[in-house]
Motif scaffolding. Structure first.
Motif: not given
Length: 582
Positions: A124-146
């Protein structure tokens, strides 16, 4: 063993030839030593004086070199190889890309969202939530900021895909980064934000378009991020047996700015040189400067690289040449292909560095004595880059060691041209497995026929004698998987060493390397790319004492167990940079 495709290398003439009366500083004996030297493929003992190899031969022959102050190490049958050399990593200033939530285990958008929420709730104290490792071909469709806003609405979220080329941002990240409907795309069709029907960015940033927002939001903190990641990644590389590598362009969020990129590069080189001067630098580092965008000037790129080389040109820290990054990767449909995508035939990618600018840089760099490497993922980019290199050879620059980095999809005709013109290729073997969704992505995007005929033709190249090196391309590959033994298990088995439960083999199986071939690519192959084959890459009299000690003999274990062989120690220039049970 190790007799495959050896090359003869000259000895360092400056080394004393009347050495029989001298004694060694360190002697390793009773070992199982694979030298990679065609004239003496195997040995029992190695003697070291100062930074160099003093003797390679039998246990009996080394006895006369042992004096009262010689450190003698009884290997008790352990295996010794030359220190590993990677042709492609980004170990300086790339640790920042690994911060935050690790998404590599996810297999769907739902998996990713669950991992992100768990991480955000736990931090909860991290100012930025960072990350790595997703693959667009595994998303199963659209993914957005929402999608991200629903779980982390009040903090900026920056999530890089597993290649680090693309990113997934929430609304807060775009707001803080100054991204909105009026934000121009750097290179439409290649470096851009995916937008809705009204032109609003959806949160999916393609091919480093997100880096400007990363800087503007305050997520990039170079004063701490550059030195912190360098130390951690060099320590890890030494643990994996590396002694030398080529840094194929400094990965910071400033890669789109020519001036800022060179500033960041000088900061990194200063850090490395200071460590070299102190005797604490764990890896010999060959640096390539980076060109990413048609707005880069060829004359400036060459002049700035030469200016850096004038300050950094020694066997520990050297500026080697220029890396051109003209396109993205096939998993995000951002590489430039000769034929349409199987799943999106109407979509085409564009080059961010044109073929014309590439031609200009190659010729001017080679004329100045600089090598050029080009990121090539798409078959059309491969063809155009081979054209550039052949033109440079015809112009008289036959000694240039220009290289094809990644060499993912290449038409068979261009593979033949690569062989014919002896063009160097670097390949990341773990990408030719199921790791990171690589197999699923290739099948969906390119299909079985084109994958079999075009993807990573590494065995074809090596069987034909073309120069090949390997590398992990950290951070596009998880640093924990960067080890040569992991890469070689992947190359030999065509399976993901990090997921033994997945028994799928990446086609075609006949592109699997022999273990001899992979070790060659990781030693003399990398040394050749680094222009240091006369000093490293094999265990020979007069070469640097760069070596790695393994607990078991790689050639006596099952192919599926190669990555599990323990590295007992790593030595660079006669000094151990890693020890674990020696």
């Amino acid at each position: 063993m190790m007799k495959w495709m050896m090359i003869a290398v000259g000895l360092m003439t400056s080394f004393a030839t009347n050495s029989v009366a001298q004694t060694a500083d360190t002697v390793l004996l009773n070992g199982n030593i694979y030298t990679m030297d065609a004239s003496r493929p195997e040995a029992e003992a190695v003697a070291i004086m100062g930074t160099q190899i003093f003797y390679v031969g039998s246990d009996d022959g080394v006895q006369s070199l042992i004096g009262e102050e010689t450190t003698v190490i009884d290997l008790q049958g352990q295996t010794v190889l030359p220190g590993f050399v990677s042709g492609h990593e980004h170990l300086v200033a790339s640790g920042w890309t690994q911060l935050g939530v690790q998404l590599g285990s996810g297999q769907s958008k739902e998996d990713y969202l669950n991992l992100i929420k768990e991480y955000a709730d736990a931090n909860p104290d991290e100012e930025f939530i960072r990350g790595i490792g997703w693959n667009a071909t595994l998303m199963g469709g659209e993914f957005t900021a929402a999608d991200l806003d629903a779980i982390v609405p009040d903090r900026p979220v920056f999530l890089q895909d597993y290649t680090i080329h693309d990113a997934w941002l929430n609304t807060k990240a775009m707001e803080m980064g100054g991204v909105n409907k009026d934000t121009p795309d750097p290179v439409p069709g290649l470096i851009y934000f995916v937008r809705d029907d009204e032109g609003n960015p959806t949160g999916y940033a393609k091919e480093f378009a997100w880096m400007g927002a990363y800087v503007e939001s305050g997520a990039w903190q170079p004063d701490t991020m550059i030195p912190e990641s360098q130390t951690e990644l060099y320590d890890l590389a030494a643990k994996f047996g590396y002694t030398t590598y080529i840094n194929q362009g400094l990965v910071t969020p400033n890669i789109k700015s020519q001036a800022k990129h060179y500033d960041d590069t000088r900061v990194a080189l200063d850090i490395l040189q200071a460590q070299a001067d102190e005797g604490t630098l764990k890896l010999r580092t060959l640096m390539m400067t980076l060109v990413k965008g048609d707005d880069f000037d060829a004359d400036d790129a060459v002049a700035n690289t030469l200016e850096l080389k004038s300050s950094f040109d020694n066997d520990d820290v050297r500026v080697l040449g220029i890396k051109i990054h003209p396109e993205g990767v096939h998993t995000s449909h951002a590489s430039v292909m000769l034929e349409p995508w199987l799943d999106l035939p109407e979509k085409t990618a564009v080059r961010g560095v044109s073929a014309a600018l590439t031609d200009e840089i190659v010729l001017k760099a080679n004329a100045a004595g600089l090598d050029v490497s080009v990121h090539v993922d798409g078959s059309k980019t491969v063809r155009e880059t081979v054209d550039s290199y052949v033109n440079a050879q015809k112009a008289g620059y036959t000694e240039a060691r220009n290289s094809l980095q990644h060499l993912a999809f290449a038409h068979p005709d261009d593979i033949e041209r690569i062989i014919q013109h002896n063009i160097l290729s670097n390949i990341t073997p773990i990408w030719g497995t199921t790791w990171g969704g690589g197999l699923d992505g290739a099948m969906e995007i390119m299909g079985l026929e084109r994958t079999v005929s075009e993807f990573q033709r590494i065995r074809t190249l090596m069987d034909a004698g073309a120069p090949v090196s390997i590398g992990a391309d950290v951070p596009s590959t998880d640093p924990s998987l960067m080890g040569v033994l992991t890469l070689c298990e992947a190359a030999v088995t065509r399976r993901d060493p990090s997921n033994p439960d997945d028994d799928r083999i990446f086609p075609p199986v006949y592109q699997a390397l022999t273990l001899d071939q992979c070790i060659y690519a990781a030693t003399l192959g990398g040394a050749y790319e680094a222009r240091m084959e006369d000093k490293i890459g094999s265990l020979e009299f007069g070469k640097y004492a760069d070596l790695v000690i393994l607990e078991d003999d790689l050639f006596s274990v099952l192919p599926s167990d190669i990555a599990d062989v323990k590295i007992v120690a790593t030595m660079k220039g006669g000094v151990f940079t890693h020890e674990d049970g020696l």
